[in-house]
Scaffold this active site. Sequence first.
Site, short mmCIF file in Angstrom:
data_model
loop_
_atom_site.label_atom_id
_atom_site.label_comp_id
_atom_site.label_asym_id
_atom_site.label_seq_id
_atom_site.Cartn_x
_atom_site.Cartn_y
_atom_site.Cartn_z
N GLY A 2 -5.83 -8.67 -57.74
CA GLY A 2 -5.88 -8.25 -59.12
C GLY A 2 -6.70 -9.24 -59.88
N ARG A 53 -4.65 -3.23 -42.18
CA ARG A 53 -3.96 -2.37 -41.86
C ARG A 53 -5.21 -1.70 -43.37
NH1 ARG A 53 -0.47 -0.70 -45.46
NH2 ARG A 53 0.75 1.44 -44.66
N ASP A 109 -0.76 -13.83 -52.31
CA ASP A 109 -0.41 -14.44 -51.27
C ASP A 109 -0.61 -13.35 -50.28
OD1 ASP A 109 0.95 -12.35 -53.28
OD2 ASP A 109 2.68 -12.22 -51.78
N THR A 113 -3.64 -12.30 -50.68
CA THR A 113 -5.45 -12.09 -50.32
C THR A 113 -4.79 -13.39 -49.56
OG1 THR A 113 -6.03 -12.02 -52.07
CG2 THR A 113 -7.41 -13.17 -50.60
N THR A 118 -4.04 -16.06 -59.70
CA THR A 118 -3.24 -14.55 -61.03
C THR A 118 -2.74 -15.19 -61.72
OG1 THR A 118 -0.84 -13.59 -59.96
CG2 THR A 118 -0.83 -15.83 -59.27
N ASP A 123 0.32 -14.05 -62.47
CA ASP A 123 1.65 -14.81 -62.56
C ASP A 123 2.15 -15.35 -62.14
OD1 ASP A 123 1.82 -11.43 -62.93
OD2 ASP A 123 1.38 -11.19 -60.36
N ASP A 150 2.51 -17.39 -60.00
CA ASP A 150 3.84 -16.81 -58.39
C ASP A 150 3.31 -17.93 -57.42
OD1 ASP A 150 2.82 -14.83 -58.36
OD2 ASP A 150 4.14 -13.05 -57.85
N ARG A 185 5.21 -9.43 -62.65
CA ARG A 185 5.93 -8.97 -61.32
C ARG A 185 6.76 -9.69 -61.21
NH1 ARG A 185 2.73 -9.21 -55.11
NH2 ARG A 185 2.21 -11.33 -55.75
N ARG A 239 -4.20 -9.44 -68.45
CA ARG A 239 -5.06 -10.22 -67.11
C ARG A 239 -6.83 -9.87 -67.96
NH1 ARG A 239 -3.67 -7.01 -62.47
NH2 ARG A 239 -5.44 -5.56 -62.29
#
Length: 368
Positions: A16, A84, A122, A124, A144, A146, A148, A190, A294
């Site tokens: 984000g 993925r 985390d 990335t 971020t 956040d 965090d 989050r 944001r």
Amino acid sequence: MPERHIARIGILTGGGDCPGLNAVLRAVTKAAMYRFEARVFGIEDGFLGLIENRVGELTSFHVSGILTRGGTILGTNNRANPKRYYSGKDAQGNPVFVDATKQCLATIREHQLDALVVIGGDGTVSCAAPLIELGVPVIGVPKTIDNDIYGTDITFGFTTAYTTATLSLDRLHSTAASHHRVMVCELMGRNAGWLTLHAGIASGSDVILIPEIACEIDHVCRFVESRMDRGRGFSIVACAEGAKPRGGDVVVARHDPRSHDPIRLGGIGHMVAHQIEERTGIETRTTVLGHVQRGGPPVAADRVLATQFGYHAINLLMSGRHNRMVVVRDGQITDIPILDAAHRQRLVPLDHPLIEVARSVRTCFGDR
Ligand code: F6P
């Protein structure tokens, strides 16, 4: 092994967005060019651009005037994971994921990139792990709203986000007071309560609900009623999106199976407001601040931090200290092994001094 000379650096922003990303891009590019005579190549939309070979050189023209701009000039993506990579749906309509590490390496080779700077959280860092294993030198820069990310006391973007949230909570005060209402404001973050804790304290919110402290709605209701009894006439509840009732679970707004963190939180604010109104009879409204937290230009402190981070990142690369993540520890810019931050979160410790400070000014956390 001889030291690899770093002349061409790839840079991407993943996950984000947050205010201050452009300030890092500017700092890395300018320091690389002017200090080390190196060239920087911007990778569009995070790892998606690395997989899809969307890369272009950043020059002083691209990074001039972006220090104060929110978002990221490179674009970002919180879904693309080289290990993925979503390649479409199968005949049954199920998503198909493939390993796109080879495509990433091909892009790195084609543009002769000697190293990557990845600006992200985390997710990335976890995406970068397979490339590190294959020998690509990587430097991480934590971002971020956040706050965090494991290993750093603060991330850029956080101060801007909690300032924005604080100003919004301030505005709720006057309307809450005029209507004698309870105003519940749901904030992002989050599973971490940093944003709500800081904005809650800065705005003088009466109740602060964070994920780390399980709450009981009855405690919140009694507190709100006691404020009415004392003639306060209104209450402000700052509620983190990850807050949860004791013995209950978080409220999930949506699942995004293509994302590193597939759960999107949201809805607890409405739930808390509904219960307060039902149990106390006091008119209650909800505001969900959402992505406004944001957006916008970074505050001055985040511009400074992001510039320091960018400068430290380029110094790490050029001094051969690879696969590190820039962090702040005890007010100093330093670094840790990048993979230490993968798959980890930094939550608010229950003995954090700010919780005690908030309690001392009679803030309710819903736990007593
Ligand atoms: O991690 C930043 C963050 O804004 C969180 O606070 C929030 O839970 C999430 O991202 C929202 O994600 P999205 O932009 O995918 O809705």
